[in-house]
Design a protein around this motif. Structure first.
Motif, PDB file in Angstrom:
ATOM      1  N   ASP A 211       6.050   6.966  -7.377  1.00  0.00           N
ATOM      2  CA  ASP A 211       7.023   7.767  -8.114  1.00  0.00           C
ATOM      3  C   ASP A 211       8.006   8.472  -7.194  1.00  0.00           C
ATOM      4  N   ASP A 212       8.053   8.047  -5.936  1.00  0.00           N
ATOM      5  CA  ASP A 212       8.883   8.730  -4.936  1.00  0.00           C
ATOM      6  C   ASP A 212       9.949   7.803  -4.360  1.00  0.00           C
ATOM      7  N   TYR A 213      10.321   6.810  -5.126  1.00  0.00           N
ATOM      8  CA  TYR A 213      11.447   5.940  -4.773  1.00  0.00           C
ATOM      9  C   TYR A 213      11.883   5.196  -6.028  1.00  0.00           C
ATOM     10  N   GLY A 214      13.088   4.643  -5.982  1.00  0.00           N
ATOM     11  CA  GLY A 214      13.552   3.844  -7.113  1.00  0.00           C
ATOM     12  C   GLY A 214      15.059   3.898  -7.281  1.00  0.00           C
ATOM     13  N   TYR A 215      15.522   3.360  -8.372  1.00  0.00           N
ATOM     14  CA  TYR A 215      16.950   3.328  -8.681  1.00  0.00           C
ATOM     15  C   TYR A 215      17.338   4.546  -9.522  1.00  0.00           C
ATOM     16  N   THR A 216      18.388   5.215  -9.128  1.00  0.00           N
ATOM     17  CA  THR A 216      19.010   6.198 -10.011  1.00  0.00           C
ATOM     18  C   THR A 216      19.867   5.479 -11.034  1.00  0.00           C
ATOM     19  N   TYR A 217      20.539   4.416 -10.567  1.00  0.00           N
ATOM     20  CA  TYR A 217      21.376   3.611 -11.471  1.00  0.00           C
ATOM     21  C   TYR A 217      21.520   2.223 -10.863  1.00  0.00           C
ATOM     22  N   LYS A 218      21.433   1.223 -11.711  1.00  0.00           N
ATOM     23  CA  LYS A 218      21.606  -0.161 -11.262  1.00  0.00           C
ATOM     24  C   LYS A 218      22.782  -0.767 -12.017  1.00  0.00           C
ATOM     25  N   ALA A 219      23.846  -1.068 -11.288  1.00  0.00           N
ATOM     26  CA  ALA A 219      25.040  -1.665 -11.886  1.00  0.00           C
ATOM     27  C   ALA A 219      24.903  -3.192 -11.907  1.00  0.00           C
ATOM     28  N   GLU A 220      25.869  -3.820 -12.494  1.00  0.00           N
ATOM     29  CA  GLU A 220      25.809  -5.275 -12.667  1.00  0.00           C
ATOM     30  C   GLU A 220      26.254  -6.029 -11.421  1.00  0.00           C
ATOM     31  N   ARG A 221      27.147  -5.447 -10.619  1.00  0.00           N
ATOM     32  CA  ARG A 221      27.777  -6.234  -9.560  1.00  0.00           C
ATOM     33  C   ARG A 221      26.820  -6.486  -8.394  1.00  0.00           C
ATOM     34  N   PRO A 222      26.952  -7.643  -7.740  1.00  0.00           N
ATOM     35  CA  PRO A 222      26.089  -7.974  -6.604  1.00  0.00           C
ATOM     36  C   PRO A 222      26.350  -7.052  -5.420  1.00  0.00           C
ATOM     37  N   ILE A 223      25.442  -7.101  -4.459  1.00  0.00           N
ATOM     38  CA  ILE A 223      25.484  -6.174  -3.321  1.00  0.00           C
ATOM     39  C   ILE A 223      26.167  -6.855  -2.144  1.00  0.00           C
ATOM     40  N   GLY A 224      27.424  -6.505  -1.916  1.00  0.00           N
ATOM     41  CA  GLY A 224      28.127  -7.005  -0.742  1.00  0.00           C
ATOM     42  C   GLY A 224      28.253  -5.951   0.335  1.00  0.00           C
TER      43      GLY A 224
ATOM     44  N   TRP B 178      17.125   5.208  -4.008  1.00  0.00           N
ATOM     45  CA  TRP B 178      16.637   6.257  -3.102  1.00  0.00           C
ATOM     46  C   TRP B 178      15.183   5.969  -2.740  1.00  0.00           C
ATOM     47  N   ILE B 179      14.818   6.365  -1.536  1.00  0.00           N
ATOM     48  CA  ILE B 179      13.434   6.141  -1.094  1.00  0.00           C
ATOM     49  C   ILE B 179      13.004   7.315  -0.213  1.00  0.00           C
ATOM     50  N   HIS B 180      12.092   8.104  -0.724  1.00  0.00           N
ATOM     51  CA  HIS B 180      11.717   9.362  -0.086  1.00  0.00           C
ATOM     52  C   HIS B 180      10.408   9.219   0.696  1.00  0.00           C
ATOM     53  N   GLY B 181       9.257   9.398   0.031  1.00  0.00           N
ATOM     54  CA  GLY B 181       7.971   9.363   0.731  1.00  0.00           C
ATOM     55  C   GLY B 181       7.757   8.138   1.604  1.00  0.00           C
ATOM     56  N   PRO B 182       7.977   6.925   1.075  1.00  0.00           N
ATOM     57  CA  PRO B 182       7.748   5.753   1.916  1.00  0.00           C
ATOM     58  C   PRO B 182       8.567   5.749   3.208  1.00  0.00           C
TER      59      PRO B 182
ATOM     60  N   ASP C 108       0.819  -1.212   0.000  1.00  0.00           N
ATOM     61  CA  ASP C 108       0.000   0.000   0.000  1.00  0.00           C
ATOM     62  C   ASP C 108       0.852   1.262   0.000  1.00  0.00           C
ATOM     63  N   LEU C 109       1.861   1.292   0.867  1.00  0.00           N
ATOM     64  CA  LEU C 109       2.709   2.479   0.971  1.00  0.00           C
ATOM     65  C   LEU C 109       3.521   2.684  -0.307  1.00  0.00           C
ATOM     66  N   LEU C 110       4.043   1.608  -0.858  1.00  0.00           N
ATOM     67  CA  LEU C 110       4.832   1.715  -2.082  1.00  0.00           C
ATOM     68  C   LEU C 110       3.974   2.141  -3.268  1.00  0.00           C
ATOM     69  N   GLU C 111       2.740   1.669  -3.310  1.00  0.00           N
ATOM     70  CA  GLU C 111       1.850   2.084  -4.400  1.00  0.00           C
ATOM     71  C   GLU C 111       1.430   3.540  -4.249  1.00  0.00           C
TER      72      GLU C 111
ATOM     73  N   ASP D 191      28.955  -1.139  -2.958  1.00  0.00           N
ATOM     74  CA  ASP D 191      28.307  -1.667  -4.153  1.00  0.00           C
ATOM     75  C   ASP D 191      26.968  -0.984  -4.425  1.00  0.00           C
ATOM     76  N   LEU D 192      26.244  -0.671  -3.360  1.00  0.00           N
ATOM     77  CA  LEU D 192      24.929  -0.045  -3.489  1.00  0.00           C
ATOM     78  C   LEU D 192      24.815   1.099  -2.494  1.00  0.00           C
ATOM     79  N   MET D 193      24.441   2.273  -2.989  1.00  0.00           N
ATOM     80  CA  MET D 193      24.123   3.409  -2.131  1.00  0.00           C
ATOM     81  C   MET D 193      22.619   3.429  -1.882  1.00  0.00           C
ATOM     82  N   ILE D 194      22.248   3.681  -0.626  1.00  0.00           N
ATOM     83  CA  ILE D 194      20.839   3.925  -0.289  1.00  0.00           C
ATOM     84  C   ILE D 194      20.755   5.329   0.282  1.00  0.00           C
ATOM     85  N   THR D 195      19.923   6.160  -0.333  1.00  0.00           N
ATOM     86  CA  THR D 195      19.747   7.522   0.144  1.00  0.00           C
ATOM     87  C   THR D 195      18.262   7.831   0.302  1.00  0.00           C
ATOM     88  N   HIS D 196      17.986   8.847   1.107  1.00  0.00           N
ATOM     89  CA  HIS D 196      16.609   9.318   1.244  1.00  0.00           C
ATOM     90  C   HIS D 196      16.222  10.138   0.012  1.00  0.00           C
ATOM     91  N   HIS D 197      17.137  10.971  -0.436  1.00  0.00           N
ATOM     92  CA  HIS D 197      16.875  11.852  -1.579  1.00  0.00           C
ATOM     93  C   HIS D 197      17.603  11.371  -2.828  1.00  0.00           C
TER      94      HIS D 197
END
Length: 252
Positions: free
Chosen positions: A24-37, A91-95, A17-20, A59-65
């Motif tokens: 449009d207020d979260y997602g990937y800016t860029y997705k690389a090939e390497r796994p997340i360690g 990034w994940i803002h509203g949720p 419910d929250l994600l729906e 390997d992966l950045m997580i940001t609010h903005h």
């Protein structure tokens, strides 16, 4: 952790419910090939946080903005740098603002506010969270506590001689007068946010509401840290690090 598990974890932690609602207020800016360690977390996606991620082997950045479109050219520059170094960015803002472990709740926890009366939520706009101390504390003590936790000076306006008991909290840009009015109507004696304007300062004075403003970045970092910690609980094999940001919103 692979991206399939990461995506499943986000879905599990935030719920359909929250994600729906904020699709449009979260997602990937860029997705690389390497796994997340190794995951690095910060409030802002910026050139500086990407450079910190490179230094720490993230390997992966997580940001609010995400990189803001109105900081002209920043998003394109960040994308180019992520691609150059093969670093993914999510990034994940509203949720994150309105989940039970999110930005407002995490700040209340850091300030040792004993009882959360309500989480922040969205209803035709952002609604502050409300918390209460078991025993009233001095306003000066709360200012000191917040400055220590944020590791930066906070701005404050004392508009009541009463001790602090009930607090309204909306991190980041939770500074409009309707936010403060809501806190007053809910019986709050103090309001905490990440920005302050002429109007919010004047309204707080008019309403007799204490006002404390940290920075946008550092009132919200604890929510991102909470999310990173929950991902670590799901997959103990990943490493989690903070991507330190400068306290650039305050001139010391």
């Amino acid at each position: 952790m692979d991206f399939k598990l990461f995506d499943e974890s986000i879905y599990k932690l935030f719920g359909k419910d929250l994600l729906e609602e904020f699709n449009d207020d979260y997602g990937y800016t860029y997705k690389a090939e390497r796994p997340i360690g190794k995951i690095g977390y910060a409030t802002n996606l910026s050139i500086e946080t990407i450079e910190e991620a490179v230094k720490q082997g993230v390997d992966l950045m997580i940001t609010h903005h995400d990189a803001w479109d109105f900081i002209y050219g920043l998003r394109e520059a960040c994308l180019a740098k992520l691609q150059k170094h093969g670093i993914s960015s999510f990034w994940i803002h509203g949720p994150l603002d309105f989940v039970s472990f999110g930005t407002c709740t995490s700040l209340m926890d850091k300030l040792d506010i004993n009882r959360i009366i309500q989480f922040s939520f969205y209803e035709n706009g952002d609604i502050p969270g409300i918390g209460e101390f078991d025993k009233s504390i001095e306003f000066d003590a709360l200012i000191k506590r917040m400055s220590v936790k944020l590791e930066e000076p906070v701005r404050f306006w004392r508009n009541s001689e009463k001790k602090v008991r009930r607090v309204g909290v909306l991190t980041g840009a939770g500074h409009t007068t309707n936010h403060l009015k809501y806190a007053v109507e809910k019986g709050c004696d103090t309001y905490i946010t990440g920005e302050a304007t002429l109007y919010s300062i004047q309204y707080a004075q008019f309403a007799g509401l204490n006002l404390i403003a940290g920075s946008h970045t550092f009132t919200e970092i604890f929510g991102v840290a909470s999310l990173a910690g929950k991902l670590k609980e799901i997959d103990q094999n990943i490493e989690v690090v903070e991507l330190k940001e400068m306290h650039f919103e305050h001139n010391r």
